[in-house]
Structure formats: C-alpha cells, structure tokens
Design an enzyme around this catalytic site. Structure first.
Site, PDB file in Angstrom:
ATOM      1  N   PHE A 193     -68.068 -34.717 -53.782  1.00  0.00           N
ATOM      2  CA  PHE A 193     -67.348 -35.641 -54.662  1.00  0.00           C
ATOM      3  C   PHE A 193     -67.067 -34.935 -55.983  1.00  0.00           C
ATOM      4  O   PHE A 193     -67.960 -34.347 -56.592  1.00  0.00           O
ATOM      5  CB  PHE A 193     -68.136 -36.934 -54.887  1.00  0.00           C
ATOM      6  CG  PHE A 193     -67.313 -37.963 -55.603  1.00  0.00           C
ATOM      7  CD1 PHE A 193     -66.277 -38.614 -54.943  1.00  0.00           C
ATOM      8  CD2 PHE A 193     -67.524 -38.244 -56.930  1.00  0.00           C
ATOM      9  CE1 PHE A 193     -65.484 -39.539 -55.611  1.00  0.00           C
ATOM     10  CE2 PHE A 193     -66.726 -39.173 -57.605  1.00  0.00           C
ATOM     11  CZ  PHE A 193     -65.709 -39.820 -56.945  1.00  0.00           C
TER      12      PHE A 193
ATOM     13  N   ASP B  62     -77.337 -35.551 -53.862  1.00  0.00           N
ATOM     14  CA  ASP B  62     -76.637 -36.757 -54.304  1.00  0.00           C
ATOM     15  C   ASP B  62     -76.650 -37.746 -53.138  1.00  0.00           C
ATOM     16  O   ASP B  62     -76.122 -37.453 -52.062  1.00  0.00           O
ATOM     17  CB  ASP B  62     -75.202 -36.406 -54.720  1.00  0.00           C
ATOM     18  CG  ASP B  62     -74.420 -37.623 -55.226  1.00  0.00           C
ATOM     19  OD1 ASP B  62     -74.827 -38.775 -54.945  1.00  0.00           O
ATOM     20  OD2 ASP B  62     -73.392 -37.417 -55.886  1.00  0.00           O
TER      21      ASP B  62
ATOM     22  N   TYR C  13     -73.560 -48.983 -56.853  1.00  0.00           N
ATOM     23  CA  TYR C  13     -72.501 -49.964 -56.548  1.00  0.00           C
ATOM     24  C   TYR C  13     -71.890 -49.812 -55.164  1.00  0.00           C
ATOM     25  O   TYR C  13     -70.940 -50.517 -54.843  1.00  0.00           O
ATOM     26  CB  TYR C  13     -71.414 -49.970 -57.622  1.00  0.00           C
ATOM     27  CG  TYR C  13     -70.777 -48.633 -57.958  1.00  0.00           C
ATOM     28  CD1 TYR C  13     -69.793 -48.082 -57.160  1.00  0.00           C
ATOM     29  CD2 TYR C  13     -71.152 -47.942 -59.097  1.00  0.00           C
ATOM     30  CE1 TYR C  13     -69.205 -46.877 -57.488  1.00  0.00           C
ATOM     31  CE2 TYR C  13     -70.570 -46.735 -59.434  1.00  0.00           C
ATOM     32  CZ  TYR C  13     -69.596 -46.203 -58.630  1.00  0.00           C
ATOM     33  OH  TYR C  13     -69.019 -45.008 -58.960  1.00  0.00           O
ATOM     34  N   LYS C  14     -72.425 -48.884 -54.365  1.00  0.00           N
ATOM     35  CA  LYS C  14     -71.901 -48.732 -53.011  1.00  0.00           C
ATOM     36  C   LYS C  14     -72.791 -49.518 -52.048  1.00  0.00           C
ATOM     37  O   LYS C  14     -72.781 -50.744 -52.051  1.00  0.00           O
ATOM     38  CB  LYS C  14     -71.811 -47.251 -52.653  1.00  0.00           C
ATOM     39  CG  LYS C  14     -70.851 -46.475 -53.568  1.00  0.00           C
ATOM     40  CD  LYS C  14     -70.824 -44.986 -53.206  1.00  0.00           C
ATOM     41  CE  LYS C  14     -70.040 -44.176 -54.219  1.00  0.00           C
ATOM     42  NZ  LYS C  14     -68.603 -44.454 -54.201  1.00  0.00           N
TER      43      LYS C  14
ATOM     44  N   ARG D 279     -60.230 -44.262 -44.541  1.00  0.00           N
ATOM     45  CA  ARG D 279     -61.688 -44.238 -44.660  1.00  0.00           C
ATOM     46  C   ARG D 279     -62.237 -45.646 -44.473  1.00  0.00           C
ATOM     47  O   ARG D 279     -61.784 -46.583 -45.136  1.00  0.00           O
ATOM     48  CB  ARG D 279     -62.039 -43.701 -46.050  1.00  0.00           C
ATOM     49  CG  ARG D 279     -63.441 -43.248 -46.234  1.00  0.00           C
ATOM     50  CD  ARG D 279     -63.628 -42.605 -47.602  1.00  0.00           C
ATOM     51  NE  ARG D 279     -63.618 -43.600 -48.663  1.00  0.00           N
ATOM     52  CZ  ARG D 279     -64.392 -43.549 -49.755  1.00  0.00           C
ATOM     53  NH1 ARG D 279     -65.221 -42.531 -49.938  1.00  0.00           N
ATOM     54  NH2 ARG D 279     -64.329 -44.486 -50.671  1.00  0.00           N
TER      55      ARG D 279
END
Lengths: 426, 426
Positions: free
Chosen positions: A130, A200, A225-226, A385
């Site tokens: 990312f 991560d 928040y995922k 995705r």
C-alpha cells in the site's frame, strides 16, 4: 451438489456464525463487499457514540478524563485488538493513523538496527505494498541516508541475501491482490538474514488469524476502519515486541508516551513498554466507535474464534471464485487472488483488460458494493476488488453478488456512459 | 459602581454576545471555567455526529468518501479555523494531534534552516511551555544532533543573541500562567535574529485575536478541543506560511499528503501547499464534532468578530481578578496571570502556597469547574487555573464562581479529607 441458490441458502442455514450478522445495521438491498476498505456500522455504535458526546463530553465534561477512563482508552482498545493478533496484554495501543504508527516503528527499527548492525542501511518492501507504507519509508530513508528497495513478491527470497538489509516491511495481505504472506516463515527468513521484520496488518486484523508472538515478529501496525469495523478514519494500532519496546525512543515523543504525563516535567522520560508509542491526545469519539467495532470481532470468541471466522472466510471466497468461473466464463475476467488457501486473505480480486472501473460502478448502482483499483499499465492490471467480511456476509449474498456481476457483463450494462464517469475519490 | 451581583447582572444584560451562549448545552448548576482544557459541547454536535455515524457511515458507507466530502474535511475545517487565526484560505488543515503537527513543522523548519543557515542548530523555547512541545523538540534535537535551549520568558531577548539559534518555538498563551506573548514583536525579533518562528496556538485559537499573516509567522499548530469546542481529543490544526509550504517534505509523508493519493503510485510526490502536511486517514466522527465547535466561534463574526470576543474575555477576567482581590483578600491567593491586557490570554491563574489542589476539588464539588496544576517546587508555584470562554460564560457566572471560592476558603471547607485525595488524571 448443484452450485445454485438453494445450495447457498443451505450453507447459510448451517453457518455457525450466522448470528453475528445481527450485530450490524446493513442497509437493505445492499451486498457490501467493501469491508476491506470501510467496515459496516455495528448496531452498538450510535448509542455508544451518543453517550460519549452527550454524557461524557456534554454532561461530565473534563471529569470524564477520570470517570470515563478516556486516558486509558488507547491501551484498553489496544488490549482488545491484541487478542485478535496474537499479542500479549500491554503490548498494543489503538492510536493515531497507520501511516503515523508505521513511522514510529520504522524509526525505532532503524535506530535499533543501526546500533546492532551499523553496516546495514536498506529497507526492503514490495512494489505493490500500500503506497502510504512506501511513502513513509521513502521519506525516512531520504532523511537518514538509507535506501528503500522495492521488489515483486517472488523476488523477496533473493532480496534477503543482501548484506546491507536492515528492515523488511511487508503488508501481510496485499491490498490489491488479496495475496497473503506466510507470516511465520517470512519472519524467520528475515531474521535468518539478519534483519528486523515490520508487518502491516491493515487487511489482516479481524480478517485472518494472526499470531505475532508465535511468528516472533518485531513490529506491527494496522488499521481500525477495515475488518475491525471501527468507523471512518478510526484510530489505527501499533504493536511492538517486548524485547524492543524499551530499546529506544520513538521520534513522536509526545506527552502521552511520557512516564508521568501529568507531572508536566520539561524533560522527556519515556514510559516503559508500548505506552511510549503513544504521542498526543486521541480522538475519543472516534475511539469509542472503534471499540464497538473491535467488540463485533471479539464476539466470534465463543463461536470458535478466529479459526471459525477464517473457515467461513475461505468458504465465502471459494464460493465466489467458483461462481464467477462457472457463471461469468468467457467475460474476460481473470483471477488475481491466489487459489491456495494459505496464500489468500479475505478478499478476491478480478482483473479485466477493459471496463473494470465501469463494471464496479454498474454493480454499485445495483447495490453490490466493491471497489476498483487502477493498474499501472505495467506490472498491475486494472482490478475489481471484493472484500468478504464473514461477520456479516452470507453465502446467499455471494450468490446474488455474482448473479449481478453476470448480468452486468452479459447485458453490456457496464458500457452505459454514467458508469464511465470517474469520481475524484474511490 | 458597586461590584455586586446586580452589577454583574447588568453587565450580562448589556452583553452583545449574550445570545452566543444558546449555542451550547451546559449542565445545570455548573459554572465551567475549564474551557481552556476541554470546551463544552455545542448543541449542534449530537445531531451532526449521529448523522455521520448512522447516515454517512451506516447507510452510505464507502460512498461517503465522495458524497459526504470526507476526504476534503481536514481542508474544509482548516479553512474555517484559518478565519480565526489570520491565515489565508488553503494554508491550514485540521488533522492529527498538536504534538504530531508540531513534529511536522519543527522538522520542516529544521530542514529549511539547515539549508539556508547550516551553522545554526539550536531551538529555543520556554521552560514552562506545555511539556509535549518540549518533548517533541527534545526528541527531534536528539535525533538530529541539535540542541534545545530552555529559558524563562524574560530571558528570551538575551537568548535571541545566540548566533547558533535556528528556530524559536513558543506557545502564544502559556498554559500555566495565562501570560500572552506579543506575536508581532516577538516574531519580528526572532526574524531579526535570523531564526524561524513556530507558534503553538493551543490556548489562543478561538480565545484571543491571532493574525499569523500580519505577524509574518513561519509555522503554527493548535488544538481543537480547548477554545474551539471540538470535543475530547478533537483533531488539531497546522498552518504553514506559503513561502515555506513547498520548500521541503515533512517527514510524516503519508498518502493524504501525496499529489495524487488515489493514483497509488509507489513513489511519493508531495502535494503543493499545506496539503503535504496531511499524513494518513483522519477520524471523521471526531472531525465532524470539531467542525461544530469551530462554527460556534465563527458565529461571533456578525457580532463584532474576535475583537468583540476579546473585549468580553478581558471584561470577564478583569472582573474575576477584581472580585477575587476584593472578596478573597487575606486568603493567601496571589495573581499569576498578568494584569496588563496585552499580556493576558483568556484565563486567570492564582497561586497559593498550600491547598491549591484541594481548593480546586472543593470548587468542583460545588459545580465550579477549574483545574489545578502542580508547581515544581522551584520556578513554579501550585496554581488554581480558571479559563474564561466568552462564548458561554457571563458576568453573573463570574460573581458566583468567586463567591464559591470565597466560601470554600473562609469556611476551611477545602481542608476536608475528601478534597485532598489525588486522582490519577487531572
């Protein structure tokens, strides 16, 4: 067995985790396959947030630092997240953003490495990591005169041969492809190569089993928040192995990391352990929402824990892959995510040479919410995705999602002009 | 004129800002003199926060990044704060914490100074600055081989003679004493000395008029949860003079500071201007509450703006000082805050050799909420600290606060054991 709607419904009827869906308030007519970007709202969140705002802030005001335990919240929520990532109590805090936490741990890793191996000054990562992870590492390297080396996943073993290698920084589950590293074997290889390992967990925490302690990792960060369902921009988390936690200051040495923050002394004395990885005052309203989200994942504990969640996640993604290949054959879709269970996170990505963006928009118009990530015209194709959060997704959802995809492709619906207008933000 | 309750009521009746109090929901029987630590809740906050949680997150989910403008929120709220601090549009963002923003701007100032004046490597601040500012500077100096020099306020002119001085970092209004620097003359003296000026506006933004542009300051940070009424741990803000904003990377180079964050390129390209001072994803629920708070201050605009707010603030603190000296004489209290208007922020601090902590506790038990700050047994005495937020405090409130203080002292009530038990957090 027929791979039909009745079969999917039967799978839902047998699903031991089915009741967990009741923890969430999901809009009608929505199949939400974007929990890997922003998890859905727990039913508990509105009341808890309202309590923080109207009672703790509105009524109790400054006293809530004592009576509502605000000051301990990052550690309290950190200890809850710790249970999901194989971390001991008192080794994790929920605080700041993933980018900022990564800066803290990369800086600490660099400091520790420079002392024990002064001839090592390279950080290794994946080119498709990312981007914010790469930016933080790039800026740190620029500042320190270090070098950031980026490779493709299959080039990692070769790259570990580098005698200048100090730190390896990887995202456990790749945000684009959904490919998952074997945390234990990679960490061991990195240690054997004389480097430190930073993970991560943005697409792992709450999504797949993680055992940082068992893997003997050095540092980890992750996102609230995922899959933790903590709300938009929820605070992130940071974990440091106890062997490293007291080894050095981290550079964001704010008062929340001080040994005695309310002594207001002019000189910095870092607290022991993970507390020194805190910096400044945290956004309590957002932090309270994060706790609601973490609780939705901890609720799987009595139902088999992360192993049960993982089994359902794989069943959902297996089903999605099977249905896409059976029902959308010949439509130009190709599977990007590994078929091998051990190499798959909790998402499935499909590449398509043309129209990936518009297909995602057409699906969203039908209530099937996934997202699009542009390729780079070189290493990476444009992808559709789809994230699968087993806490609130069922097998019938998967059926309907693929049926919508089939219709969007078969009808050419995605070619309509309104689905081909780009938004500023995805 | 008699300094009595009727007089105070007459002052309230004449107060052109009296209606602004209706913006807040203040608990009954509370006189809140701690808005310099945590501002009270705007009436608009519960509904706005509920909208973010249940509608933007709960219903619209990931789409809110587009439809609710989440990605632009730090810039939008930053532009609102800009109006209160003499900053041009597009030069301020609401983001992260004060400590983290200070790290960004100190790092940038250090970088800029090192290029233009390589022989300068000292940062000057006050020993009584808020500790987190000193800790951040201390850690940065440790990392860079720089030196942090701490002096008393009256020693600053002498300290500016130092030819190694690169950066001066001051808090505009001191958190302990309420003493305020003359931003324009100090900034000019610092520039004349060849150094860069970093202001912390934690106790200024929303409390006193600030004109960063007029003063020609270089960098500034500030707090969202004090006089801006943004809620517990609200995001902070950061301002950079346009002449510096594009001069260098700041080290927390996360994706929100990228020129094209959604291009997901592996290499960092900083955005122009203040946007590069953003780092990672922001806590949207807390940020929405902050916007409610900032709006309560902007509401003074049609009523005379910050000049009118300042006039009322000085009238409130003048009255408090007069009443304390008239009605609590001989009780061992001494004024720490400057009498001179130009040197006073929006708070009043009283020192007492004995019992300051217990007196504050006794007042809190009576609904008069101030706070206590311990001395260091050397430079600083124990103090009772009272913040005056003119948006929601009236002159009658001041009368009653002092009457409670008088009774607590005259009766010896503060000596009760229950007021002498220390809490973990103040």
């Amino acid at each position: 067995m027929n791979l039909d709607l009745d079969h999917c419904r039967a799978l839902d009827a047998q699903d031991p985790l089915r009741s967990l869906r009741d923890q969430f308030d999901i809009p009608a007519d929505t199949i939400y396959l974007d929990g890997n970007s922003l998890g859905v709202m727990p039913r508990s969140a509105p009341a808890r947030v309202a309590e923080v705002v109207t009672q703790e802030w509105g009524r109790d005001l400054i006293r809530s630092w004592n009576t509502a335990g605000w000051f301990e919240m990052p550690r309290k929520v950190g200890d809850q997240i710790a249970q999901l990532i194989g971390a001991a109590p008192g080794t994790t805090v929920a605080t700041d953003s993933t980018s900022i936490n990564l800066f803290k741990v990369l800086s600490a890793a660099l400091n520790i490495s420079a002392r024990r191996s002064p001839g090592r000054w390279r950080i290794l990562s994946e080119r498709s990591n990312f981007p914010t992870d790469l930016y933080i590492a790039e800026a740190l390297c620029k500042d320190k005169g270090w070098e950031l080396v980026l490779v493709e996943p299959e080039e990692i073993p070769q790259a570990l041969q580098d005698e200048k290698l100090a730190i390896v920084m990887l995202t456990h589950v790749n945000y684009r492809t959904g490919a998952m590293h074997d945390m234990t074997s990679v960490t061991k290889a990195v240690h054997d190569a004389g480097a430190l390992m930073v993970w991560d967990l943005a697409h792992s925490a709450g999504a797949v089993p993680v055992d940082l302690t068992g893997a003997d990792a050095d540092f980890a960060v992750g996102c609230g928040y995922k899959y933790l369902n903590g709300g938009p921009g929820a605070p992130a988390f940071v974990w440091v192995h106890p062997r490293h936690a007291d080894q050095c200051w981290q550079p964001l040495a704010g008062w929340w990391g001080h040994e005695r923050p309310f002594a207001f002394t002019p000189d910095y004395q870092p607290a022991g352990g993970i507390v020194r990885y805190q910096c400044g005052t945290q956004p309590m309203i957002s932090l309270a929402a994060l706790e609601c989200g973490v609780q939705t994942v901890l609720a799987v504990g009595p139902l088999g824990g992360m192993a049960a969640l993982r089994a359902k996640s794989l069943a959902l993604t297996d089903l999605f892959i099977q249905l896409v290949e059976a029902r959308c054959a010949g439509q130009g879709l190709s599977l990007v995510t590994p078929r091998e269970h051990a190499q798959r996170g909790s998402q499935v990505c499909l590449a398509r040479a043309e129209g990936a963006y518009a297909i995602v928009q057409a699906l969203i118009a039908r209530g099937v919410i996934g997202d699009y990530r542009a390729g780079d015209g070189q290493h990476h194709a444009d992808i559709l995705r789809f994230g699968f959060t087993p806490l609130y997704l069922g097998f019938e959802d998967v059926w309907h999602a693929v049926e919508h995809l089939r219709q969007v492709l078969a009808s050419g619906e995605w070619q309509r002009p309104e689905f081909n207008q780009q938004h500023a933000v995805t």
